[in-house]
Design a protein around this motif. Sequence first.
Motif, mmCIF file in Angstrom:
data_model
loop_
_atom_site.group_PDB
_atom_site.id
_atom_site.type_symbol
_atom_site.label_atom_id
_atom_site.label_comp_id
_atom_site.label_asym_id
_atom_site.label_seq_id
_atom_site.Cartn_x
_atom_site.Cartn_y
_atom_site.Cartn_z
ATOM 1 N N GLN A 102 -72.991 -33.371 2.550
ATOM 2 C CA GLN A 102 -73.677 -32.248 3.203
ATOM 3 C C GLN A 102 -72.900 -31.752 4.413
ATOM 4 O OE1 GLN A 102 -78.127 -32.370 3.542
ATOM 5 N NE2 GLN A 102 -77.874 -34.430 2.725
ATOM 6 N N LEU A 103 -72.387 -32.680 5.211
ATOM 7 C CA LEU A 103 -71.611 -32.278 6.385
ATOM 8 C C LEU A 103 -70.352 -31.526 5.961
ATOM 9 C CD1 LEU A 103 -70.996 -32.263 9.384
ATOM 10 C CD2 LEU A 103 -70.084 -34.585 9.155
ATOM 11 N N ALA A 104 -69.657 -32.039 4.943
ATOM 12 C CA ALA A 104 -68.443 -31.377 4.461
ATOM 13 C C ALA A 104 -68.769 -30.011 3.865
ATOM 14 C CB ALA A 104 -67.749 -32.263 3.420
ATOM 15 N N LEU A 105 -69.894 -29.913 3.156
ATOM 16 C CA LEU A 105 -70.286 -28.634 2.544
ATOM 17 C C LEU A 105 -70.562 -27.584 3.613
ATOM 18 C CD1 LEU A 105 -71.081 -26.911 0.110
ATOM 19 C CD2 LEU A 105 -73.390 -27.876 0.284
ATOM 20 N N TRP A 106 -71.338 -27.940 4.624
ATOM 21 C CA TRP A 106 -71.645 -26.970 5.673
ATOM 22 C C TRP A 106 -70.392 -26.605 6.466
ATOM 23 C CZ3 TRP A 106 -75.563 -24.186 4.990
ATOM 24 C CH2 TRP A 106 -76.775 -24.690 4.523
ATOM 25 N N ILE A 242 -55.936 -23.095 -0.308
ATOM 26 C CA ILE A 242 -56.166 -23.776 0.969
ATOM 27 C C ILE A 242 -57.622 -24.178 1.121
ATOM 28 C CG2 ILE A 242 -56.693 -21.788 2.435
ATOM 29 C CD1 ILE A 242 -54.380 -24.748 3.278
ATOM 30 N N ILE A 243 -58.551 -23.397 0.561
ATOM 31 C CA ILE A 243 -59.961 -23.783 0.608
ATOM 32 C C ILE A 243 -60.166 -25.074 -0.178
ATOM 33 C CG2 ILE A 243 -62.276 -23.152 -0.175
ATOM 34 C CD1 ILE A 243 -61.601 -20.261 0.510
ATOM 35 N N GLY A 244 -59.510 -25.181 -1.343
ATOM 36 C CA GLY A 244 -59.607 -26.415 -2.122
ATOM 37 C C GLY A 244 -59.034 -27.609 -1.388
ATOM 38 N N ILE A 245 -57.902 -27.417 -0.724
ATOM 39 C CA ILE A 245 -57.288 -28.502 0.046
ATOM 40 C C ILE A 245 -58.202 -28.924 1.188
ATOM 41 C CG2 ILE A 245 -55.354 -29.097 1.546
ATOM 42 C CD1 ILE A 245 -53.610 -27.299 -0.188
ATOM 43 N N GLU A 246 -58.779 -27.952 1.887
ATOM 44 C CA GLU A 246 -59.670 -28.261 2.997
ATOM 45 C C GLU A 246 -60.942 -28.960 2.515
ATOM 46 O OE1 GLU A 246 -59.207 -27.820 6.448
ATOM 47 O OE2 GLU A 246 -57.189 -27.662 5.636
ATOM 48 N N ALA A 247 -61.464 -28.551 1.358
ATOM 49 C CA ALA A 247 -62.650 -29.209 0.808
ATOM 50 C C ALA A 247 -62.375 -30.672 0.523
ATOM 51 C CB ALA A 247 -63.106 -28.489 -0.461
ATOM 52 N N ALA A 248 -61.211 -30.966 -0.045
ATOM 53 C CA ALA A 248 -60.843 -32.353 -0.316
ATOM 54 C C ALA A 248 -60.607 -33.123 0.977
ATOM 55 C CB ALA A 248 -59.591 -32.390 -1.186
ATOM 56 N N VAL A 292 -62.169 -37.366 -5.493
ATOM 57 C CA VAL A 292 -62.604 -36.056 -4.996
ATOM 58 C C VAL A 292 -61.408 -35.125 -4.825
ATOM 59 C CG1 VAL A 292 -63.614 -34.850 -3.023
ATOM 60 C CG2 VAL A 292 -64.692 -36.920 -3.897
ATOM 61 N N VAL A 293 -60.336 -35.624 -4.220
ATOM 62 C CA VAL A 293 -59.148 -34.803 -3.982
ATOM 63 C C VAL A 293 -58.556 -34.316 -5.306
ATOM 64 C CG1 VAL A 293 -56.793 -34.798 -3.084
ATOM 65 C CG2 VAL A 293 -58.623 -35.901 -1.778
ATOM 66 N N VAL A 294 -58.392 -35.221 -6.265
ATOM 67 C CA VAL A 294 -57.777 -34.859 -7.545
ATOM 68 C C VAL A 294 -58.668 -33.896 -8.321
ATOM 69 C CG1 VAL A 294 -56.989 -35.764 -9.757
ATOM 70 C CG2 VAL A 294 -56.446 -36.991 -7.659
ATOM 71 N N VAL A 295 -59.965 -34.144 -8.334
ATOM 72 C CA VAL A 295 -60.884 -33.267 -9.069
ATOM 73 C C VAL A 295 -60.921 -31.873 -8.444
ATOM 74 C CG1 VAL A 295 -63.304 -32.881 -9.657
ATOM 75 C CG2 VAL A 295 -62.294 -35.135 -9.992
#
Length: 315
Positions: A102-106, A242-248, A292-295
């Motif tokens: 949740q913290l990462a999502l927000w 970059i959004i994907g990298i930051e999400a991971a 998580v990073v790979v997916v």
Amino acid sequence: MLSYIIRRFLLMIVTLFGMSVLIFLLLRLMPGNVADILFDAGGYIDPAERAQIEAELGLDQPIVVQYVNWIGSLLRGDLGYSYITERPAIEEIAPRIPVTAQLALWALVFSVVFGVPLGVISAVRQNTALDYVLRLISLSGLSMPSFWLALLIIMFTVQYFGYIPIYTATPQSVWESLAMYAIPAAAVGFRSSALIMRLTRSSMLEVLRQDYIRTARSKGASENAVNYHHALRNAVLPVVTIIGIEAAFLIGGLIVTETVFNIPGVARFLVESILWRDYPIVQNLVMFIAVVVVVVNFVVDMLYAVLDPRIKYSD
């Protein structure tokens, strides 16, 4: 397209296998183990009890056997047993995953909602006063450590509102979650939003100089159509990357933020487990972050074909 997906999926499996081997070996190369820590904390060493603990943890077996047993247990859903808390590892890890998620999502929502629009505005208004202000803000976000910003936020709220924005209870709704995580998400997402803003700006400026943009303008297309329909759609691919990298990154990069705001998440628990050499917890948490990073990278690759119809994957 199907063959590309299969190749990417197989590459993901191979990558996860390599990560599992690396995680397992690096953890075993660290000096000491949980048995040493337990007996050092107690101030005595009983060789028989220490050997018993090592046997129960499988530390007395060859390293290849230990790895095979670990992978087999993972595939069966058995994450082992924590000697520090004396509870199954799954019971320690599972409640903390939603907290960090949740913290990462927000934080990611904050980054995208502010980073992409402000990056577009900065590019469209290039070399204006607004552009200079937004570039200064983005540089501040990249330069300012998130933990220092978090401490400033806490001191500000205490000084002016008499309130400490720390984790107190599990939120029961979306609005409670937003209220609970808004401040720490903004603290950790400020850097990500600054990075996304700068990348969006540079990508938009590159696209706006292309010939087809001048052609669209010469045909009488409005500025909004040129900027958002033509330019932004073609500038979005590096931004998605970059959004994907930051999400991971956010899943495993919230250690300091969770500590400052007293959030019982995965990242904070991982550091505590590393200090105690709690093998079942550390192995599975680091493996979870690797998955998580790979997916996420796999999903980003799939999004390329959706967002850019020019990309073709031969069979």
